[in-house]
Design a protein around this motif. Structure first.
Motif, PDB file in Angstrom:
ATOM      1  N   GLN A   1       8.156   7.728 -12.538  1.00  0.00           N
ATOM      2  CA  GLN A   1       7.900   7.237 -11.193  1.00  0.00           C
ATOM      3  C   GLN A   1       6.519   7.606 -10.660  1.00  0.00           C
ATOM      4  N   TRP A   2       5.852   8.584 -11.325  1.00  0.00           N
ATOM      5  CA  TRP A   2       4.504   8.962 -10.910  1.00  0.00           C
ATOM      6  C   TRP A   2       3.450   8.013 -11.493  1.00  0.00           C
ATOM      7  N   HIS A   3       3.874   7.087 -12.319  1.00  0.00           N
ATOM      8  CA  HIS A   3       2.923   6.118 -12.886  1.00  0.00           C
ATOM      9  C   HIS A   3       2.332   5.265 -11.762  1.00  0.00           C
ATOM     10  N   PRO A   4       1.051   4.919 -11.847  1.00  0.00           N
ATOM     11  CA  PRO A   4       0.431   4.152 -10.752  1.00  0.00           C
ATOM     12  C   PRO A   4       1.164   2.845 -10.429  1.00  0.00           C
ATOM     13  N   SER A   5       1.753   2.211 -11.451  1.00  0.00           N
ATOM     14  CA  SER A   5       2.453   0.942 -11.183  1.00  0.00           C
ATOM     15  C   SER A   5       3.776   1.135 -10.458  1.00  0.00           C
TER      16      SER A   5
ATOM     17  N   PRO B   1       0.834  -1.223   0.000  1.00  0.00           N
ATOM     18  CA  PRO B   1       0.000   0.000   0.000  1.00  0.00           C
ATOM     19  C   PRO B   1       0.860   1.261   0.000  1.00  0.00           C
ATOM     20  N   GLU B   2       0.369   2.273  -0.697  1.00  0.00           N
ATOM     21  CA  GLU B   2       1.113   3.520  -0.797  1.00  0.00           C
ATOM     22  C   GLU B   2       1.148   4.216   0.555  1.00  0.00           C
ATOM     23  N   GLN B   3       2.292   4.770   0.863  1.00  0.00           N
ATOM     24  CA  GLN B   3       2.476   5.466   2.128  1.00  0.00           C
ATOM     25  C   GLN B   3       2.915   6.911   1.867  1.00  0.00           C
ATOM     26  N   ARG B   4       2.976   7.658   2.960  1.00  0.00           N
ATOM     27  CA  ARG B   4       3.367   9.063   2.849  1.00  0.00           C
ATOM     28  C   ARG B   4       4.816   9.197   2.395  1.00  0.00           C
ATOM     29  N   SER B   5       5.655   8.254   2.815  1.00  0.00           N
ATOM     30  CA  SER B   5       7.063   8.307   2.404  1.00  0.00           C
ATOM     31  C   SER B   5       7.218   8.134   0.900  1.00  0.00           C
ATOM     32  N   ASP B   6       6.306   7.414   0.282  1.00  0.00           N
ATOM     33  CA  ASP B   6       6.369   7.261  -1.180  1.00  0.00           C
ATOM     34  C   ASP B   6       6.124   8.597  -1.875  1.00  0.00           C
ATOM     35  N   LEU B   7       5.163   9.360  -1.371  1.00  0.00           N
ATOM     36  CA  LEU B   7       4.899  10.676  -1.958  1.00  0.00           C
ATOM     37  C   LEU B   7       6.089  11.606  -1.764  1.00  0.00           C
ATOM     38  N   ILE B   8       6.670  11.591  -0.568  1.00  0.00           N
ATOM     39  CA  ILE B   8       7.841  12.440  -0.317  1.00  0.00           C
ATOM     40  C   ILE B   8       8.983  12.031  -1.247  1.00  0.00           C
ATOM     41  N   ARG B   9       9.162  10.757  -1.430  1.00  0.00           N
ATOM     42  CA  ARG B   9      10.234  10.292  -2.322  1.00  0.00           C
ATOM     43  C   ARG B   9      10.015  10.794  -3.736  1.00  0.00           C
TER      44      ARG B   9
END
Length: 521
Positions: free
Chosen positions: A325-329, A251-259
């Motif tokens: 990297q912004w692609h959903p996959s 599952p996507e997390q906040r750290s993924d968005l920051i990255r």
């Protein structure tokens, strides 16, 4: 010898008997008549027939001197004279006196002496023969004892050697038996392990086949389905690299968005700073700056200025990666979490290297190049552990880091050689030999990374690009070196050929496995 002594003793006793039977001397006559000599025998009779009476012994006067008439020799002078006597018959009288002594039987004595001598010689010869025989027997006995001793020693040595050979043979047989037993145990263990592994593989494959919606028939489906394809006889194909994970992304997390935000900002800064270092916004470049140390004439490994065109490709490719990297996959994939910051950091370090080279900060550029190469090596290793799940991901995610690594494997030794040349540092070997050894070492590293996974051809292309421009400068510029140019061309060709060979082998094996044909890689 004993008989000779006995005969001599007998002769001495006979002479003593003759002297014992000698009559006493008659009184000395006074006057000249008494001193006349005894007439000699003229009848031819033998001296042995004379009377046994002897002439009277000469007398001495009270003073102890012989009278002239009684002296048997003229040397015995009378009246105190010591000279010659006038009497010429003294010799005759002396002989007569001597003849009056009965002589022994000299022939018998000679015969006995000869006989004794012969017997003595014979006895000595016999004793010599006995001693010689005794010595010969002693020598024979000693030779026999020596021969027996040598035979005994030889027999003992042979027996000892035989015992040693027997012990060695026994030890060899025991070692062979132990080795055979150990080999049998190991073979049994391997057979048991192979049987267990094969059973587990077959069981897992059957479960995967049952769970699959359809049987894969293409190479792409085979790669994304299972690390092997099996039939009734066992596995058909086992790829020599880690296959992509089929697990769903977390599952996507906040750290993924920051990255993603950080990578995007860093990629934009890299694009701006990188083109600034290339002189797109004005100002000198690393090669056109005053007193630039990066000219191809300054070091044997310095590349041509045209080789820096690859920097633009790298910066654009990193920007495309930041967009992909912004692609959903890719938002929460494990691969992005592993290499997102590494790729962005590599781009920023590359732009920083250009700015250092533009400002002729040679030693700082060496530090930046080392850090950049280390980051890229770690990024490629992480990508090999988690391989791409599609060709699109392989292009946009793996491509920038792979090309960057191949280029840095040429730029890092070039930067180091420029720094050493500028510092005036000389080593024992010639510069051309050091350059050749460095290129060979970098070729080994480039081939190791380019032959990872399915064969990273992009790494080989980046490495060959840098070596091509180094080879061109070593042939056309003042800093020419035929050995360096030849080695550059050969190493670039070897890396490209090895990488393409791996790609062909893996593709051929997967196509055969997709058709159900057994393949060993």
């Amino acid at each position: 010898m004993t008989e000779t002594r006995q005969e001599t003793s007998a002769a001495s006793k006979a002479l003593e008997r003759l002297r014992a039977h000698q009559p006493p001397a008659s009184p000395r006559a006074e006057g000249p008549e008494s001193s006349s000599p005894r007439p000699p025998h003229h009848d031819g009779a033998s001296p042995t027939n004379h009377s046994t009476s002897l002439p009277p012994k000469p007398t001495r006067d009270p003073e102890g001197v012989l009278n002239e008439s009684d002296a048997p020799s003229r040397h015995m002078a009378a009246a105190g004279t010591r000279g010659r006597l006038p009497d010429e018959n003294a010799k005759t009288r002396l002989n007569t006196w001597l003849d009056g002594i009965n002589s022994p039987d000299w022939q018998e004595l000679a015969r006995r002496t000869k006989t004794g001598t012969v017997r003595t010689i014979a006895a000595q010869r016999a004793a010599s023969r006995r001693r010689a025989d005794a010595r010969a027997k002693a020598r024979e006995e000693k030779s026999r004892q020596r021969a027996e001793r040598e035979a005994a020693e030889a027999a003992e040595a042979e027996a000892s050697a035989e015992r040693k050979r027997a012990a060695e043979e026994a030890a060899r047989l025991a070692a062979e038996a132990e080795a055979a037993q150990q080999a049998a145990e190991e073979a049994a263990a391997r057979a048991a392990a192979s049987t267990n592994d094969l059973e587990s593989l077959v069981e897992n494959a059957r479960e995967a086949i049952v769970d699959a919606a359809e049987v894969p028939r293409t190479a792409e489906q085979l790669r994304n389905t299972s690390p092997f394809w099996v039939d009734d006889e066992g596995p058909i194909y086992v790829p020599p690299y880690n296959l992509p994970s089929r697990d769903p992304d977390p599952p996507e997390q906040r750290s993924d968005l920051i990255r993603r935000l950080v990578v995007t900002v860093v990629a934009a800064a890299t694009l701006v700073l990188g083109f600034m270092g290339l002189g797109w916004f004005g100002g000198p470049t690393a090669h056109s700056a005053a007193h630039s140390a990066y000219g191809p004439e300054n070091a044997l490994l310095a590349p041509n200025s045209n080789s820096f065109m690859i920097w633009g490709v790298l910066f654009v490719w990193i920007a495309l990666y930041a967009i992909f990297q912004w692609h959903p996959s890719q938002r929460s994939s494990y691969r992005q979490r592993d290499i997102g910051y590494l790729t962005a950091g590599a781009g920023l370090l590359g732009a920083l290297w250009l700015l250092c080279a533009r400002s002729s900060l040679v030693f700082l550029s060496v530090v930046v190049a080392l850090a950049l190469t280390t980051v890229l090596v770690y990024a490629v290793r992480r990508m090999n552990q988690r391989t791409a799940r599609s060709n699109v991901e392989r292009v946009f995610v793996d491509g920038p880091a792979a090309l960057f690594l191949g280029w840095m494997l040429v730029l890092l030794p070039a930067t180091l050689s420029i720094a050493l040349t500028r510092a005036g540092f000389t080593l024992l070997l010639p510069a051309s030999l050091w350059a050749v050894l460095t290129i060979v070492g970098c070729t080994w590293a480039a081939a190791s990374f380019s032959m990872s996974e399915r064969g990273r051809i992009v790494v080989a292309l980046g490495f060959a690009w840098g070596l091509f421009w180094v080879m061109l400068d070593r042939l056309l510029t003042l800093q020419s070196s035929a050995p360096v140019a030849i080695v550059c061309g050969l190493c670039a060709f070897i890396v490209l050929l090895a990488t393409e060979n791996r790609r062909y082998q893996i593709g051929h094996a997967e196509r055969r496995a997709a058709r159900g044909q057994r393949t060993e890689f």
